[in-house]
Design an enzyme around this catalytic site. Sequence first.
Site, PDB file in Angstrom:
ATOM      1  N   GLN A  75       0.835  -1.209   0.000  1.00 19.10           N
ATOM      2  CA  GLN A  75       0.000   0.000   0.000  1.00 19.10           C
ATOM      3  C   GLN A  75       0.869   1.258   0.000  1.00 19.10           C
ATOM      4  O   GLN A  75       0.629   2.204   0.754  1.00 19.10           O
ATOM      5  CB  GLN A  75      -0.946  -0.014   1.209  1.00 19.10           C
ATOM      6  N   SER A  76       1.868   1.290  -0.851  1.00 19.04           N
ATOM      7  CA  SER A  76       2.780   2.438  -0.904  1.00 19.04           C
ATOM      8  C   SER A  76       2.109   3.664  -1.525  1.00 19.04           C
ATOM      9  O   SER A  76       1.649   3.609  -2.674  1.00 19.04           O
ATOM     10  CB  SER A  76       4.014   2.062  -1.727  1.00 19.04           C
ATOM     11  N   ASN A  77       2.092   4.749  -0.783  1.00 21.66           N
ATOM     12  CA  ASN A  77       1.612   6.026  -1.331  1.00 21.66           C
ATOM     13  C   ASN A  77       2.642   6.610  -2.293  1.00 21.66           C
ATOM     14  O   ASN A  77       2.293   7.302  -3.241  1.00 21.66           O
ATOM     15  CB  ASN A  77       1.365   7.024  -0.201  1.00 21.66           C
TER      16      ASN A  77
END
Length: 340
Positions: A75-77
Amino acid sequence: MHLSRFPRVFLAHLPTPLERLDRLSRELGGPEIWIKRDDCTGLSTGGNKTRKLEFLMAEAQAMSADVVMTQGATQSNHARQTAAFAAKLGMACHILLEDRTGSNNHNYNENGNVLLDHLHGAATEKRPGGVDMQAEMEAVAVGMRAAGRKVYIIPGGGSNPTGALGYVNCAFELVGQANDRGLVIDHLVTATGSAGTQAGLIVGLKAINAGIPLLGFGVRAPKAKQEENVFNLAVKTAEKLGCPGVVQRGDVVADTGYVGPGYGVPQADTLEAIRMFAELEGILLDPVYSGKGAAGLIDYCRKGHFKKGQRVVFLHTGGSVALFGYDAVFADDTSRQAAE
Ligand SMILES: *Cc1c(COP(=O)(O)O)cnc(C)c1O
């Protein structure tokens, strides 16, 4: 110090707003709490990586890259903002996603940031947790270069001296906003992970002798390691800017007491912080970074580390898209009654 000397692609919506959080301040009964809205940088729902990418993507353009590669947690922004930036500039984007949490949850693996990575046209590959992700990127790049591609590799979180320039600029922007409205800032706090945000901010604050202490709330590494990472990057960033020595080791302070079970795993105080900001201020935090930073902020107010009469600015680094990957955590949450 003149940031215009560095190549930059102007894409972020700047300056981001600086707002007072009246209801949260009243609820906590301590300092006046303000928020710097770097969740509103504009690109694909915003976040702190956009300021860094303005400088990083300018380097990619300068070397005529046709592919940008980066890495992060599932879930890397950062991955999502890189994918959007690449789309805007007409470059391909290749992302390696590290499974740091081991979650089998469908939304965690496919929704939230992952959905947006793919909507922006990025290719993603998974890697197991704990591997050397920088080495994995270099290995993939070898194959791409052999096939004639020009690959620009961005380290995790965009945290190198080039990326950190974006947060040097943010420090200038924030102090300028405070000066323009007669706001004396007693403390600046933010979540800290791959270190570029905190390192850039401290270089900017010290370079203009702002006299504003900065506190980073960690999301992964233990305190000594986190502070060392931030300090080392701050030193290199200051050198790049021509002001070596401007940051002392003692200027770098991280509190890693709100990490909980580990990176990407929220705990009760994280969820309470997310609910308080949502219900009192209409502001969305995230379960990995800003929720943990806000949990630290709230606890410091409750414990009197931040006092009545002081003004504390919380830098909101974004990430709320990840909420859609963490819906199960809220369904299981028992802290709701505690928060009410
Ligand atoms: C990456 C990130 C951070 C941490 O910033 P670093 O520069 O990596 O320390 C904080 N909040 C959010 C939402 C992020 O995506």
